[in-house]
Design an enzyme around this catalytic site. Sequence first.
Site, PDB file in Angstrom:
ATOM      1  N   ASP A 190      -3.537   0.690   7.143  1.00  0.00           N
ATOM      2  CA  ASP A 190      -2.694   0.530   5.954  1.00  0.00           C
ATOM      3  C   ASP A 190      -2.332  -0.929   5.684  1.00  0.00           C
ATOM      4  O   ASP A 190      -2.257  -1.354   4.524  1.00  0.00           O
ATOM      5  CB  ASP A 190      -1.416   1.367   6.105  1.00  0.00           C
ATOM      6  CG  ASP A 190      -1.727   2.849   6.239  1.00  0.00           C
ATOM      7  OD1 ASP A 190      -2.744   3.285   5.658  1.00  0.00           O
ATOM      8  OD2 ASP A 190      -0.965   3.561   6.915  1.00  0.00           O
TER       9      ASP A 190
ATOM     10  N   ASP B 183       0.861  -1.178   0.000  1.00  0.00           N
ATOM     11  CA  ASP B 183       0.000   0.000   0.000  1.00  0.00           C
ATOM     12  C   ASP B 183       0.894   1.224   0.000  1.00  0.00           C
ATOM     13  O   ASP B 183       1.774   1.360   0.855  1.00  0.00           O
ATOM     14  CB  ASP B 183      -0.893  -0.008   1.250  1.00  0.00           C
ATOM     15  CG  ASP B 183      -1.788   1.215   1.305  1.00  0.00           C
ATOM     16  OD1 ASP B 183      -2.529   1.458   0.345  1.00  0.00           O
ATOM     17  OD2 ASP B 183      -1.731   1.942   2.321  1.00  0.00           O
TER      18      ASP B 183
ATOM     19  N   GLU C 230      -0.805  -1.028  -5.883  1.00  0.00           N
ATOM     20  CA  GLU C 230      -1.956  -0.350  -6.474  1.00  0.00           C
ATOM     21  C   GLU C 230      -1.499   0.390  -7.719  1.00  0.00           C
ATOM     22  O   GLU C 230      -0.391   0.925  -7.756  1.00  0.00           O
ATOM     23  CB  GLU C 230      -2.484   0.708  -5.506  1.00  0.00           C
ATOM     24  CG  GLU C 230      -3.432   0.211  -4.475  1.00  0.00           C
ATOM     25  CD  GLU C 230      -3.739   1.332  -3.511  1.00  0.00           C
ATOM     26  OE1 GLU C 230      -4.861   1.833  -3.527  1.00  0.00           O
ATOM     27  OE2 GLU C 230      -2.854   1.693  -2.737  1.00  0.00           O
TER      28      GLU C 230
END
Length: 442
Positions: free
Chosen positions: A360, A196, A280
């Site tokens: 997170d 992340d 991501e």
Amino acid sequence: MSGVQLRYNYRITPDAVQRTALAQAFGCARVVYNDGLKLRQQAREAGEKYICDGDLSKLVITAAKATEPRAWLGEVSAVVLQQALADLNTAYRNFFTSISGKRQGRKIAPPRYRSRKDNRQAIRFTKNARFTVLDNGRLRLPKIGDVAVRWSRSLPSEPSSVTVIKDAAGRYFASFVVQTTLDETLPPVDSAIGIDLGLTHFAVMSDGTKVTAPKFWRRAARKLQRLQQALSRKQKGSNRRKKAVIKVARAHAQVADTRRDWQHQLSTAIIRDNQAVYVEDLCVVGLGRTRLAKSVHDAGWASFTGMLEYKAARYGRTFARVDRWFPSTRMCSDCGRISDKMALNVREWDCACGSHHDRDVNAAKNIKAAGQADFNDRGAQVRLGLVPAPRGEAVTHPGVACSPRSVEGISVLQGGEDVNSTADHARTDIWADVYSVSRETL
Ligand SMILES: [Zn+2]
């Protein structure tokens, strides 16, 4: 056997005569590029059809040389001129595939004119140009001379091309493209990881590891801001302004070098320790983040995920960007329930299923799961469709805020495509270092 195209960069120290010759070559390459762009734009405005690569080359190189105003084009290596046009053709192709939707990721702008005032000047010599590395260690460039090179490491094999770059700080570099046939695949390991790209941390991993961005990023950003302000107070065209421009460029170069080292260490460790790495997609990240966070981390993320990508290809690991949008933060990684929106200061939360989550780490776990699901769907095929367009070597761009990015080091090129100019990327952020990669079978 598989191999990867690598780029090896070295400082070079041309003498005064060679610098003059280089300046002339930079200028000629720029003129040919701009002439080509102008002809195509004029054809478009006149409603005529797109001038094909071959015709354009005849018009702006062969025919132009015979005219008086362009006769001086004959004074530089013809390969340099052809390569400048090749950059233009690539920029057009990237633009066309982008508008037609064939290319995913960031939208690509049409090619722009190059300027004498651009901070980064570059020319490329291919094998056809007969550049050679001499026994005495000098680099022989046609119509430039034998240039001294600081060999920080040796070239593993014969390079297929060399790009000569002058950066904003006035430094010169030679960037060699080398095809390695070395199989560097690492022994497989069991672990996979999701990352992340966090607000409070530079990166948070699905195994709970949190990586904080070094403080020097912020410190350096403040210093740069100060230098920028000093620069903006200087009178246009003054000598003081010229000096200030170089100061800003040097500060950028220094920051970029230090930051790159840090990212190399981190990305190497992650690739070494994991068989599969999922992050991501940055376009998706952008949707959910504030401007502030973006400004601090964005450029860093792009170059970092680029490093992960090329190292994964080089060492036989899996890397994928998770581009499917989902609320990675609010979705419980245990039961899949989606909770209510959380304020930014909520760092931990409990799901109705009883799971307690670090915000997170939970997001990283979801990214890993989504990456693995995507990967299985595709049948063990690493998709490279989302690779941000490689930032071309022979790209120049205006604006003092732009980073002179090249330093000694190695990066990987898009397979087979040595000519990869996407001028639009040059202005997207000041620190970008976009790597691209493809693993090809020889
Ligand atoms: Zn739950």
